[in-house]
Motif scaffolding. Structure first.
Motif: not given
Length: 621
Positions: A559, A555-556, A552, A570, A573-574
């Motif tokens: 982006y 990935k954050t 998690e 961002t 995207d998430l």
């Protein structure tokens, strides 16, 4: 002891002279006759046959009765009495009303009930309960008897019948014109043709059926010969048209014509355009993802009826065969479909042969391409083999790696889906008239694309991506493209570049290695393992977290760095709230002890994260 018996002859002179003989016949015998008539003529035609049989008996008895000096009233009641004496009924109730206009007969209305109808009993016994009244002989007898007495055409109609499950056999008789005035002309027409015409009709039907079977057999033999001779679709269509003299069309899945005969190309375009509007949307979609929409269908078009059937190859729809007619007759349409289904089967065989040859050739090319990628043979040997399949591996080329993701429930479904992807790939490049090499590795299609400029390769891949999206709408597809290479020795390196580009195809469906710039160059080194060690060291605090939390946060971080620290993009995207994103960024800065908005810090971290993506340790899609 022996003895001999002499044979004696005896001659008995007839006792009845110049009189009509009476034959005794049981109701069972008449029931057997009825059963055999159904077997030979069909249930739909015995009503007329038996009606006329009874009609002739009624006419005969009425003529005999009129030889006496009985009045009309006496003759009317004489009919049911004679009927009962014949054993056809056991009793009756009868009322009759006759109107005259001067000396002219104006109206006749007779009503009554037949008690113990042999006909109803035998029908139930041998053929079961009927849907409609079945006392056809009794109706014929009453009609013939009354018509002869009044010298006007009268027709009897049965209202209820024990043979049809009713409580009694009730009937009514009227003048033919009175039935016609009440819109019951079918009562007369149903029984209007004599027995000989019924037999002629049956013969004509058998003759027509024999002709049809002969014509179908000739048609089938012709189609079989064309298939054996290796004819293509257009030749088959032309030969079929010569036999049936109807316009024929073979369409692909999108109702675009493959071949046709007996109609102009301009007219075909109009008909297909109209058909696309009238057919359900799922008919023209991918054959592998949708059930067969219909086995046969009739469409009413401008000036035509279009009879259409699907062409099935290995239980999948490969197109449609159509036959055009201008007149609409149900029996004729049935015959047209018989010819059309034979034609569609022949088309399916030709398509199957073509598919088998095409698939075999493409798979042979795929096996060769796999040898090139694995470098199992010498360069000279591979170049020689390439010549046999029409390829010069020393020309400029691109390598594309295509990844697709689709939810399947079993290994069998996955295997079948992979086959469908490859088949769609073969068909696309064949239709585009591009000579390519392709092979399958896990869920990736590897493409060798020679003789294309930079602009051409971009256009081709966009069209290919659109083709796959249409064929497999529930499947996510992305493509990694190498730099332009030249010569067989560069194929393996270009494949490696395409794989890196594919891994970094996160927001775009198609990513070229050239667009990666310095990042691509760095990640294309032979020291990716060192990037891995460095990433674990720099991101140590995150790697110590549980797997779900680690994924998690990584990935954050990816982006956030890709978006240059822009929180709004961002967040989108998430799919996070702004407060949730801020909390994660704060948590990341605490764990890494870095200012993520500082360019030098951000660039090095972003490069490490891309290395993890290429190494498939960080999944972003």
């Amino acid at each position: 002891m022996s003895f001999m018996i002499k044979e004696k002859s005896h001659r008995e002179e007839p006792h009845i002279i110049n009189e009509e003989r009476k034959l005794a016949s049981s109701t069972s015998a008449l029931g057997i006759l009825r059963e055999k008539l159904v077997e030979n003529l069909g249930i739909q035609r015995i009503d007329s046959f038996l009606f006329h049989y009874g009609y002739e008996m009624g006419v005969h008895d009425a003529k005999e009765a009129k030889k006496t000096d009985k009045t009309i009233e006496e003759l009317i009641i004489e009919g049911p009495k004679l009927h009962m004496k014949s054993g056809h009924i056991q009793g009756f109730e009868h009322k009759c009303q006759v109107e005259y206009d001067g000396d002219q007969l104006k109206s006749v209305t007779g009503k009554g009930t037949w008690i113990g109808s042999y006909e109803a009993y035998e029908h139930k016994k041998r053929l079961g309960i009927a849907d409609t009244p079945v006392c056809y002989t009794l109706l014929g007898y009453s009609s013939g008897f009354m018509s002869t007495i009044f010298e006007r055409e009268l027709i009897a109609r049965e209202l209820t019948c024990t043979g049809a499950g009713h409580a009694e056999c009730r009937w009514v008789i009227r003048l033919k014109e009175e039935w016609e005035q009440d819109a019951h002309e079918d009562i007369y027409n149903q029984h209007s043709s004599p027995i000989v015409q019924e037999l002629e009709y049956t013969y004509d039907q058998l003759f027509d059926q024999t002709n049809l079977v002969t014509k179908l057999s000739t048609f089938q033999n012709l189609l079989t010969k064309e298939i054996v001779d290796g004819s293509d679709l257009q030749t088959l269509t032309n030969r079929a048209y010569e036999i049936i003299k109807r316009p024929l069309i073979i369409d692909d899945l999108k109702l675009d014509p493959l071949s046709f005969a007996g109609i102009s190309e301009e007219r075909i375009k109009v008909i297909d355009a109209e058909s696309k509007q009238k057919l359900p949307g799922h008919v023209v979609k991918n054959r592998k993802r949708y059930a067969v929409p219909f086995r046969k269908k009739i469409m009413e078009l401008d000036g035509y009826l279009r009879c259409i059937v699907p062409v099935m190859v290995e239980n999948e729809i490969y197109g449609y065969c159509s036959l055009l007619i201008k007149e609409q007759k149900e029996q004729q349409t049935k015959e047209e479909f018989l010819f059309l289904e034979h034609f569609a089967n022949a088309v399916a065989l030709i398509l199957l042969n073509e598919k088998t040859r095409f698939d075999s050739y493409e798979r042979m090319k795929g096996n060769f391409f796999e040898q090139v990628l694995e470098n199992k043979s010498s360069t000279s040997e591979l170049l020689n083999k390439a010549k046999y399949i029409g390829f010069n591996l020393n020309k400029p080329f691109y390598i594309a790696v295509v990844e697709y993701v689709n939810d399947v429930d079993s290994i069998e479904e996955e295997f079948a889906f992979n086959e469908h992807i490859m088949e769609a790939t073969f068909q696309f490049f064949n239709k585009e008239r591009l000579a390519v090499l392709s092979t399958l590795r896990e869920t990736n299609v590897i493409l060798y694309l020679p003789d294309l400029t930079e602009r051409q390769i971009e256009n081709v891949l966009n069209k290919y991506l659109q083709h796959l999206s249409e064929e497999f709408p529930q499947t996510y597809v992305k493509i990694g493209l190498s730099q332009n290479g030249e010569g067989i020795v560069e194929i393996k390196d270009r494949y490696h570049e395409a794989t890196i580009a594919l891994r970094l195809a996160i927001k775009k469906a198609i990513v070229s290695y050239e667009t990666l710039g310095i990042v691509g160059l760095l990640l294309n080194t032979r020291h990716l393992d060192e990037f891995h060690v460095m990433a674990k060291k720099e991101l140590k605090e995150i790697y110590q977290l549980k797997e779900e939390k680690r994924a998690e946060l990584l990935k954050t971080l990816y982006y956030f760095l890709e978006n240059g620290g822009n929180l709004e993009r961002t967040k989108d995207d998430l799919a996070l709230s702004m407060s949730g994103l801020r909390h994660r960024i704060q948590r990341l800065e605490e764990l890494l002890d870095r200012d993520l908005r500082k360019p030098s810090e951000a660039h090095s971290l972003f490069l490490l994260l891309k290395a993890l993506v290429v190494l498939e340790e960080l999944a972003l899609t």
